[in-house]
Structure formats: C-alpha cells, structure tokens
Enzyme design. Structure first.
Site, PDB file in Angstrom:
ATOM      1  N   GLY A  31       0.799  -1.217   0.000  1.00 19.48           N
ATOM      2  CA  GLY A  31       0.000   0.000   0.000  1.00 19.48           C
ATOM      3  C   GLY A  31       0.832   1.268   0.000  1.00 19.48           C
ATOM      4  O   GLY A  31       2.018   1.233  -0.329  1.00 19.48           O
ATOM      5  N   ALA A  32       0.188   2.402   0.371  1.00 16.51           N
ATOM      6  CA  ALA A  32       0.782   3.737   0.212  1.00 16.51           C
ATOM      7  C   ALA A  32       1.275   3.844  -1.232  1.00 16.51           C
ATOM      8  O   ALA A  32       2.437   4.148  -1.499  1.00 16.51           O
ATOM      9  CB  ALA A  32       1.895   3.990   1.224  1.00 16.51           C
ATOM     10  N   HIS A  34       2.153   4.478  -5.096  1.00 19.77           N
ATOM     11  CA  HIS A  34       2.711   5.598  -5.860  1.00 19.77           C
ATOM     12  C   HIS A  34       2.894   5.151  -7.306  1.00 19.77           C
ATOM     13  O   HIS A  34       2.536   4.012  -7.664  1.00 19.77           O
ATOM     14  CB  HIS A  34       4.034   6.059  -5.227  1.00 19.77           C
ATOM     15  CG  HIS A  34       4.990   4.942  -4.958  1.00 19.77           C
ATOM     16  ND1 HIS A  34       5.558   4.195  -5.958  1.00 19.77           N
ATOM     17  CD2 HIS A  34       5.469   4.420  -3.794  1.00 19.77           C
ATOM     18  CE1 HIS A  34       6.360   3.284  -5.434  1.00 19.77           C
ATOM     19  NE2 HIS A  34       6.317   3.390  -4.108  1.00 19.77           N
ATOM     20  N   HIS A  37       4.378   1.633  -7.988  1.00 16.50           N
ATOM     21  CA  HIS A  37       3.386   0.553  -7.930  1.00 16.50           C
ATOM     22  C   HIS A  37       2.485   0.600  -9.170  1.00 16.50           C
ATOM     23  O   HIS A  37       2.145  -0.424  -9.736  1.00 16.50           O
ATOM     24  CB  HIS A  37       2.478   0.722  -6.706  1.00 16.50           C
ATOM     25  CG  HIS A  37       3.173   0.632  -5.385  1.00 16.50           C
ATOM     26  ND1 HIS A  37       3.295   1.711  -4.544  1.00 16.50           N
ATOM     27  CD2 HIS A  37       3.770  -0.402  -4.737  1.00 16.50           C
ATOM     28  CE1 HIS A  37       3.921   1.344  -3.440  1.00 16.50           C
ATOM     29  NE2 HIS A  37       4.232   0.073  -3.530  1.00 16.50           N
ATOM     30  N   GLN A  61       7.778  -9.514   7.725  1.00 14.99           N
ATOM     31  CA  GLN A  61       8.979  -9.133   6.983  1.00 14.99           C
ATOM     32  C   GLN A  61       9.697  -7.928   7.584  1.00 14.99           C
ATOM     33  O   GLN A  61      10.707  -7.472   7.064  1.00 14.99           O
ATOM     34  CB  GLN A  61       8.663  -8.893   5.510  1.00 14.99           C
ATOM     35  CG  GLN A  61       7.895  -7.632   5.209  1.00 14.99           C
ATOM     36  CD  GLN A  61       7.464  -7.576   3.761  1.00 14.99           C
ATOM     37  OE1 GLN A  61       6.615  -8.342   3.317  1.00 14.99           O
ATOM     38  NE2 GLN A  61       8.057  -6.677   2.982  1.00 14.99           N
ATOM     39  N   GLY A 147       8.811  -5.238  -8.702  1.00 13.62           N
ATOM     40  CA  GLY A 147       9.674  -4.160  -9.176  1.00 13.62           C
ATOM     41  C   GLY A 147      11.155  -4.490  -9.049  1.00 13.62           C
ATOM     42  O   GLY A 147      11.574  -5.135  -8.083  1.00 13.62           O
ATOM     43  N   GLN A 153      14.909  -8.940  -3.748  1.00 11.62           N
ATOM     44  CA  GLN A 153      13.599  -9.570  -3.536  1.00 11.62           C
ATOM     45  C   GLN A 153      13.131 -10.254  -4.819  1.00 11.62           C
ATOM     46  O   GLN A 153      12.645 -11.388  -4.804  1.00 11.62           O
ATOM     47  CB  GLN A 153      12.595  -8.510  -3.104  1.00 11.62           C
ATOM     48  CG  GLN A 153      11.146  -8.974  -3.127  1.00 11.62           C
ATOM     49  CD  GLN A 153      10.212  -7.931  -2.565  1.00 11.62           C
ATOM     50  OE1 GLN A 153      10.113  -7.773  -1.363  1.00 11.62           O
ATOM     51  NE2 GLN A 153       9.515  -7.203  -3.423  1.00 11.62           N
ATOM     52  N   LEU A 184      11.128   5.954  -6.514  1.00 11.39           N
ATOM     53  CA  LEU A 184       9.871   6.086  -5.772  1.00 11.39           C
ATOM     54  C   LEU A 184       9.770   4.993  -4.720  1.00 11.39           C
ATOM     55  O   LEU A 184      10.120   3.841  -4.973  1.00 11.39           O
ATOM     56  CB  LEU A 184       8.691   5.985  -6.739  1.00 11.39           C
ATOM     57  CG  LEU A 184       8.449   7.235  -7.572  1.00 11.39           C
ATOM     58  CD1 LEU A 184       7.637   6.905  -8.811  1.00 11.39           C
ATOM     59  CD2 LEU A 184       7.736   8.289  -6.730  1.00 11.39           C
ATOM     60  N   SER A 186       7.355   4.109  -0.895  1.00 13.67           N
ATOM     61  CA  SER A 186       6.357   4.560   0.088  1.00 13.67           C
ATOM     62  C   SER A 186       7.067   5.280   1.227  1.00 13.67           C
ATOM     63  O   SER A 186       6.527   6.205   1.819  1.00 13.67           O
ATOM     64  CB  SER A 186       5.583   3.364   0.636  1.00 13.67           C
ATOM     65  OG  SER A 186       5.001   2.657  -0.435  1.00 13.67           O
TER      66      SER A 186
END
Ligand code: AMP
Length: 281
Positions: A31-32, A34, A37, A61, A147, A153, A184, A186
């Site tokens: 979430g949050a 941008h 995302h 995590q 991403g 990750q 970018l 969050s």
C-alpha cells in the site's frame, strides 16, 4: 472494482473468473501506492483478464518494530488509484486473516538471501516469502508483477516461484523514479523536504558511477560511490555491493559477469532507502 478482506471471498471471486477462462495477474503491495506501484498495476491490467492487487503491510517481513509502526498506510487513497487503473479485485486482509496462526515455515534460498538485505535485515526475506507464497496459493495467478527496485527480492521470488509455483510467470518491472531521480518508495513520504533533496544524491551518484565503468576498475567505481555517499551530509551508507545480477554474489572485475548490478542501501535520517543500478546487461 471489488474490495475484499477475506481469503474465502477472494477464492469465491476468483473461482468465477477461472471458470470463465480468464488469466489472472497479481501485484502484491504494502500500500501507500505511488507511480512505481502504478507501473506494475498498469502492466498487470493490460496483460490479464482479471487483475488482483493486494494491499497488506506484512508484519513478518519487518525486523524493526519502529519501521513497521511508522510504515505509511492509506487504503482510501490507494483505492482511488486502483479504481482509476481499472483493477478488478483489491485484496486488503487483516493480519489475523493472513496469519490465523503463526507461520513457522522457513524459506532458504542460499546464496541469494544470505547477502546484502539478508545480512542487514535478518528474517526479512523469510517474511516476504511467507506472505508472497500465501498470496500465490490464494490467488493462483498466471503472472505476478514485482519491481526491480527491490532487486534482491525479485531474484528470491523468481527462485521461490521456480521451485514452488513452476507454471507462474514472474514479471520484473523497471524502477520508477521521481523527477530528480529518487527511486519512488512509500518510505519517501517519511522524508522532510530537506531530506528529500539530500536523498536525490543517491541516484545521482549511482548514475555518475555508471559513466565511469569504461575507464575505471570495479573497485575504483565502488570506492567512488561509497566515498561520494559518505561525503554527503545527511546520508549514511549501510552497504554498496557490485554483484552478479543472477546469483547476487560480489564480482571483482567488470569481466566477471555479463550482468552486473550495483545495489545500495542508505539511511537518510531514520529513513532507509534502497536503490540499484545496472552497470552491464
Ligand atoms: P512495496 O509496496 O514496497 O512492497 O512494493 C510493492 C511492489 O512494487 C514491489 O514489487 C516493489 O518492487 C514495487 N515497487 C516499489 N517501488 C517501485 C519503484 N519505484 N519502481 C518500480 N517498482 C516499485
């Protein structure tokens, strides 16, 4: 757009889509949202019959409770962005829904998860694999989008998917940046305006370093990055490693691999920022 909070509702909604032969795309997020995302979400909507975006700040995590507590959350605003992008299903479960009992599973993807973030955020990737594998099991997507900003990750998810979800396609998406180049994130919301301008130095230094690779050794370029960051007031480097883009192990010379990436983590005040640059591919 349907907003769903439980696994049962999610599976029911997806059963209909599957009966109709729709392909399913999943974008896992915390979430949050941008534009970073959004780039994954747009691709997912374009490429699939049904698009699912999960919004869940996954406690397992986080290895730092302050980081978990200060993580930005704004589901109402997120819903607006998701609606504007024609997302079909938003899965926004509670912690109890995702973890009705503690998740004891241990994921180990050596040597991918024992370097860089694996060293500085112990348990982080185990938590990521716990939540992402749950999401993959609930959604059973054809494609899932991640991403390249979270470079390590992405490598670990690819490995997990190849072992546990062999028919699933993992789609890696390029890093989206603010005007000045800052990746970018969050967490950028947590920066003061002054910190934000200091943080621009991270991507600036990384892109300057990429211009040096024809003339300087790998060690010299690494030193250029670490020195430049260390000399910037307001930034504190945690690590910078130049690695093979496939196995994430350090390389010593530009000729050591055909795919070379520099991965960095920097603190700007209390805010932990990560970024990376592809030197060679
Ligand atoms: P997060 O909400 O931070 O867990 O991120 C959800 C997904 O969005 C992850 O796959 C991230 O790698 C991806 N993502 C976050 N920031 C960016 C960015 N600036 N550019 C591209 N992808 C991103």
């Amino acid at each position: 757009m349907k907003v769903i909070n439980t696994v049962d509702e999610l599976t029911a909604a997806l059963a209909i889509a599957k009966e109709n032969g729709c392909t399913i795309g999943l974008v896992p997020t915390m979430g949050a949202l941008h534009s970073g995302h959004e780039s994954l979400i747009k691709k997912c909507v374009q490429e699939n019959g049904i698009s699912v975006v999960s919004v869940f700040v996954n406690p397992t995590q986080f290895n730092n409770i302050d980081d978990l507590n200060s993580y930005p959350r704004d589901l109402e605003k997120d819903k607006q962005l998701l609606l504007a992008n024609n997302v079909d299903l938003v899965f926004a479960p509670s912690v109890e829904e995702m973890y009705p009992k503690p998740d004891q599973r241990v994921f180990s993807y050596t040597p991918l998860d024992t370097v860089m973030e694996g060293v500085y955020r112990p348990g982080h990737f185990n938590g990521v694999c716990q939540v992402v594998s749950k999401l993959f099991n609930y959604v059973r997507p054809d494609k899932a989008y991640f991403g390249e900003k979270d470079f390590q990750q992405l490598a670990i998810i690819r490995r997990m998917a190849s072992e546990l979800f062999p028919t699933l396609e993992i789609v890696g998406c390029p890093i989206m940046r603010e005007n000045g180049g800052l990746a970018l994130s969050s967490r950028n919301q947590l920066l003061t305006p002054e910190q934000r301008s200091i943080a621009l130095n991270i991507s600036r230094i990384l892109s300057e370093s990429a211009k040096l690779i024809d003339r300087y050794s790998l060690e010299e370029v690494a030193l250029f990055v670490t020195d430049s960051i260390s000399n910037t007031e307001g930034l504190e480097i945690e690590y910078f490693e130049i690695v093979d883009g496939h196995n994430l192990q350090r390389v010593n010379n530009w000729s050591d691999s055909s795919y070379i990436v520099g991965c960095i983590t920097v603190y700007c005040g209390k805010v932990r920022l990560i970024d990376n640059i592809t030197y060679k591919k």
